[in-house]
Structures are given as structure tokens and as C-alpha cells.
Design a protein around this motif. Sequence first.
Motif, PDB file in Angstrom:
ATOM      1  N   ALA A  30     -12.229 -18.322   5.690  1.00 56.49           N
ATOM      2  CA  ALA A  30     -13.399 -17.652   6.269  1.00 56.49           C
ATOM      3  C   ALA A  30     -13.073 -17.122   7.654  1.00 56.49           C
ATOM      4  CB  ALA A  30     -14.582 -18.618   6.328  1.00 56.49           C
ATOM      5  N   LEU A  34     -12.957 -13.092   8.145  1.00 58.12           N
ATOM      6  CA  LEU A  34     -13.955 -12.551   9.065  1.00 58.12           C
ATOM      7  C   LEU A  34     -13.288 -11.778  10.195  1.00 58.12           C
ATOM      8  CD1 LEU A  34     -16.943 -12.433   9.630  1.00 58.12           C
ATOM      9  CD2 LEU A  34     -16.667 -14.416  11.090  1.00 58.12           C
ATOM     10  N   GLU A  98     -22.594  -4.740  12.759  1.00 59.40           N
ATOM     11  CA  GLU A  98     -22.336  -6.112  12.325  1.00 59.40           C
ATOM     12  C   GLU A  98     -21.885  -6.929  13.515  1.00 59.40           C
ATOM     13  OE1 GLU A  98     -19.212  -8.576   9.533  1.00 59.40           O
ATOM     14  OE2 GLU A  98     -19.670  -6.518   9.020  1.00 59.40           O
ATOM     15  N   THR A 100     -21.032 -11.325  14.574  1.00 63.37           N
ATOM     16  CA  THR A 100     -20.950 -12.699  14.116  1.00 63.37           C
ATOM     17  C   THR A 100     -21.439 -13.626  15.221  1.00 63.37           C
ATOM     18  OG1 THR A 100     -18.635 -12.775  14.825  1.00 63.37           O
ATOM     19  CG2 THR A 100     -19.061 -12.342  12.489  1.00 63.37           C
ATOM     20  N   CYS A 107     -16.205 -14.543  17.958  1.00 62.41           N
ATOM     21  CA  CYS A 107     -17.560 -14.115  17.591  1.00 62.41           C
ATOM     22  C   CYS A 107     -18.140 -13.213  18.674  1.00 62.41           C
ATOM     23  CB  CYS A 107     -18.472 -15.334  17.413  1.00 62.41           C
ATOM     24  SG  CYS A 107     -18.033 -16.365  15.999  1.00 62.41           S
ATOM     25  N   ALA A 121     -22.719 -17.533  11.331  1.00 62.29           N
ATOM     26  CA  ALA A 121     -23.539 -16.556  10.606  1.00 62.29           C
ATOM     27  C   ALA A 121     -23.148 -15.144  11.038  1.00 62.29           C
ATOM     28  CB  ALA A 121     -25.021 -16.796  10.887  1.00 62.29           C
ATOM     29  N   ARG A 122     -23.631 -14.173  10.282  1.00 68.06           N
ATOM     30  CA  ARG A 122     -23.453 -12.782  10.692  1.00 68.06           C
ATOM     31  C   ARG A 122     -24.773 -12.048  10.525  1.00 68.06           C
ATOM     32  NH1 ARG A 122     -21.061  -8.463   6.742  1.00 68.06           N
ATOM     33  NH2 ARG A 122     -22.001  -9.093   4.790  1.00 68.06           N
ATOM     34  N   GLU A 133     -26.941 -13.485   7.392  1.00 66.56           N
ATOM     35  CA  GLU A 133     -26.242 -14.200   6.321  1.00 66.56           C
ATOM     36  C   GLU A 133     -25.545 -15.414   6.908  1.00 66.56           C
ATOM     37  OE1 GLU A 133     -22.892 -13.265   2.879  1.00 66.56           O
ATOM     38  OE2 GLU A 133     -22.898 -12.048   4.690  1.00 66.56           O
ATOM     39  N   ASP A 134     -25.698 -16.554   6.268  1.00 66.02           N
ATOM     40  CA  ASP A 134     -24.998 -17.773   6.660  1.00 66.02           C
ATOM     41  C   ASP A 134     -23.582 -17.693   6.105  1.00 66.02           C
ATOM     42  OD1 ASP A 134     -25.345 -20.647   7.764  1.00 66.02           O
ATOM     43  OD2 ASP A 134     -24.335 -20.901   5.828  1.00 66.02           O
ATOM     44  N   LEU A 135     -22.595 -18.086   6.897  1.00 67.56           N
ATOM     45  CA  LEU A 135     -21.195 -17.988   6.473  1.00 67.56           C
ATOM     46  C   LEU A 135     -20.620 -19.359   6.117  1.00 67.56           C
ATOM     47  CD1 LEU A 135     -19.955 -15.361   9.083  1.00 67.56           C
ATOM     48  CD2 LEU A 135     -20.548 -14.987   6.679  1.00 67.56           C
ATOM     49  N   SER A 137     -21.884 -22.386   6.951  1.00 64.23           N
ATOM     50  CA  SER A 137     -21.963 -23.322   8.071  1.00 64.23           C
ATOM     51  C   SER A 137     -22.358 -24.714   7.584  1.00 64.23           C
ATOM     52  CB  SER A 137     -22.984 -22.824   9.093  1.00 64.23           C
ATOM     53  OG  SER A 137     -24.272 -22.835   8.522  1.00 64.23           O
TER      54      SER A 137
END
Length: 170
Positions: A30, A34, A98, A100, A107, A121-122, A133-135, A137
Motif C-alpha cells: 500500500a 500509493l 487527490e 492522502t 502524505c 485515507a485518501r 476512501e479508507d486505505l 487503516s
Amino acid sequence: MPEPLLNVLKICLLILLYLFFFRVLRAVWAEVHLARQTSPGTAPGRTGRGGRGGRGGGRSGGAGRAPRRTRARERTPPRLKVIEPAELAGTTYPLGDELTVGRAAGCQITLDDTYASQVHARVFMRDDQLYVEDLGSTNGTYLNRRKVSAPMVVSHGDQIQIGSTIMEVS
């Protein structure tokens, strides 16, 4: 101890070890995915959309109006305003295509919050709508106190909670 019980315990230990390695590999993937997606991928996407809008504008009157609305939105982008914790209250972050949110230095919004994951999240734009959106976590991301399990549409006035940090879209 009986030997069948020892064999079962060995298998359980191996399963737990594999689950741990899977979790570590997922976190690393991830982080790498990312970083690759955020850096080079943002600018070409904007250029491609602008190019299509420009070509379509000369063909029909309706298509010519849409890019003007898009440009007007770009002049006044939505922002994230920190509400809690008190020491960061009032801090604002402009939202682009976008960004993060997390504790990692890579980030766009870096939080000093022990309840936030490295890349938590992003927040992104798609089809002129803002999404969160939760990445993956550990503690989850919340939109208006509802847990985010898939990308969710965010509107003006909505609150996003990441760890103990609460931000409002303005």
C-alpha cells in the motif's frame, strides 16, 4: 503433551506467522503503490481531461459551457478545515484532484495522531464529485460518524474523522 495436540499447535503457529507476514506485505505494498500513484499520476490525468474538454468545446454549445464551470471550481477548490484537536483547529488544506492523509511524511496532510495509520485515507475527485476512501487503516475512517468501507461521496459541511482528528469540508 500428546503428539496430535503438538501438531495442531504447530499448524496454528504457522498460520499466525503467515497472517503476520501477509499484513506486513500488504502495508508495504500500500505504501509503495500509493507513492507511485500520487507522484507521477496526478498531473497527466488533469492534462488529459483538459484536452478532451477543449476539443469538445468547439463542436457544441453545451460542451463549451462545462469546462467553464470546471475552471470556476478550480479557482475555488473545496478545503478541509480541522475542527479537532484544539491545537490544530482552524488549519485548512486545499483539496485538489487527490490527496492522502496519514502519519507518513509522503502524505499531503500529515497528522501527528497515534490513532492514524501511516497512509490512512485518501480524498479524491471523480466525475466532479469529492470522495473519501479508507486505505486499509487500523482504526478506520469515518464520514459523518459512519465508517467508510468503500469510496463515499463527500459534500460541503461533511465531517471526516481520522483517528482523533476531525476535519470538515468547506
